[in-house]
Design an enzyme around this catalytic site. Structure first.
Site, PDB file in Angstrom:
ATOM      1  N   HIS A   7       0.827  -1.212   0.000  1.00  0.00           N
ATOM      2  CA  HIS A   7       0.000   0.000   0.000  1.00  0.00           C
ATOM      3  C   HIS A   7       0.858   1.256   0.000  1.00  0.00           C
ATOM      4  O   HIS A   7       0.533   2.250   0.648  1.00  0.00           O
ATOM      5  CB  HIS A   7      -0.939   0.031   1.206  1.00  0.00           C
ATOM      6  CG  HIS A   7      -1.844  -1.147   1.307  1.00  0.00           C
ATOM      7  ND1 HIS A   7      -2.818  -1.415   0.368  1.00  0.00           N
ATOM      8  CD2 HIS A   7      -1.921  -2.143   2.218  1.00  0.00           C
ATOM      9  CE1 HIS A   7      -3.448  -2.517   0.706  1.00  0.00           C
ATOM     10  NE2 HIS A   7      -2.926  -2.989   1.820  1.00  0.00           N
ATOM     11  N   ASP A  66       0.229  -5.602   6.230  1.00  0.00           N
ATOM     12  CA  ASP A  66      -0.725  -6.622   5.806  1.00  0.00           C
ATOM     13  C   ASP A  66      -1.045  -6.463   4.313  1.00  0.00           C
ATOM     14  O   ASP A  66      -0.693  -5.471   3.698  1.00  0.00           O
ATOM     15  CB  ASP A  66      -2.010  -6.534   6.630  1.00  0.00           C
ATOM     16  CG  ASP A  66      -2.714  -5.203   6.488  1.00  0.00           C
ATOM     17  OD1 ASP A  66      -2.042  -4.195   6.172  1.00  0.00           O
ATOM     18  OD2 ASP A  66      -3.932  -5.159   6.685  1.00  0.00           O
ATOM     19  N   GLU A  67      -1.692  -7.463   3.777  1.00  0.00           N
ATOM     20  CA  GLU A  67      -2.155  -7.449   2.390  1.00  0.00           C
ATOM     21  C   GLU A  67      -1.046  -7.098   1.398  1.00  0.00           C
ATOM     22  O   GLU A  67      -1.218  -6.264   0.511  1.00  0.00           O
ATOM     23  CB  GLU A  67      -3.316  -6.464   2.234  1.00  0.00           C
ATOM     24  CG  GLU A  67      -4.501  -6.788   3.113  1.00  0.00           C
ATOM     25  CD  GLU A  67      -5.551  -5.704   3.120  1.00  0.00           C
ATOM     26  OE1 GLU A  67      -5.264  -4.577   2.669  1.00  0.00           O
ATOM     27  OE2 GLU A  67      -6.663  -5.987   3.589  1.00  0.00           O
ATOM     28  N   VAL A  68       0.100  -7.736   1.544  1.00  0.00           N
ATOM     29  CA  VAL A  68       1.235  -7.457   0.667  1.00  0.00           C
ATOM     30  C   VAL A  68       1.336  -8.549  -0.395  1.00  0.00           C
ATOM     31  O   VAL A  68       1.555  -9.715  -0.079  1.00  0.00           O
ATOM     32  CB  VAL A  68       2.551  -7.368   1.473  1.00  0.00           C
ATOM     33  CG1 VAL A  68       3.730  -7.119   0.557  1.00  0.00           C
ATOM     34  CG2 VAL A  68       2.439  -6.276   2.530  1.00  0.00           C
ATOM     35  N   ASN A  69       1.183  -8.143  -1.636  1.00  0.00           N
ATOM     36  CA  ASN A  69       1.322  -9.061  -2.763  1.00  0.00           C
ATOM     37  C   ASN A  69       2.710  -8.860  -3.356  1.00  0.00           C
ATOM     38  O   ASN A  69       2.990  -7.827  -3.967  1.00  0.00           O
ATOM     39  CB  ASN A  69       0.240  -8.781  -3.808  1.00  0.00           C
ATOM     40  CG  ASN A  69       0.308  -9.730  -4.976  1.00  0.00           C
ATOM     41  OD1 ASN A  69       1.293 -10.417  -5.195  1.00  0.00           O
ATOM     42  ND2 ASN A  69      -0.746  -9.760  -5.761  1.00  0.00           N
TER      43      ASN A  69
END
Length: 104
Positions: A7, A66-69
């Protein structure tokens, strides 16, 4: 919260050197020393390094994480080569980058 390493695409506008490539704007580039230098400067501006000295009274912040691609890391040659040279997976690189950010 300063969400890192994911993000964080907005940081690329001012600091393109911390992003893996022009088409991979997040997560931040674990292979670039500039990534940690920019984060260090940002964190210091926000906290001042000492309670009451930065933009925020407390010298603590949440790093998100969090939510790391990390898919684009293996598709970006400079990062993929760094991963190979360090014998790291993308999971290893993620843990490395988060640990380094925490140290700041």
């Amino acid at each position: 919260e300063i969400d890192t390493p994911g993000h964080a695409a907005a940081m690329c506008a001012g600091h393109p050197e911390i992003c893996p490539s022009a088409t991979c704007l997040q997560p931040l580039n674990p292979a670039s020393n500039e990534t940690l230098a920019v984060l260090s400067g940002l964190f210091n501006d926000l906290t001042g390094g000492v309670r009451g000295k930065g933009l925020f009274f407390d010298n603590m912040m949440h790093l998100g994480g969090d939510e790391v691609n990390t898919d684009c890391w293996t598709k970006t040659p400079s990062v993929a080569n760094w991963l190979k040279a360090k014998n790291m997976t993308t999971d290893d690189a993620y843990l490395y980058l988060v640990a380094q950010a925490q140290e700041i």
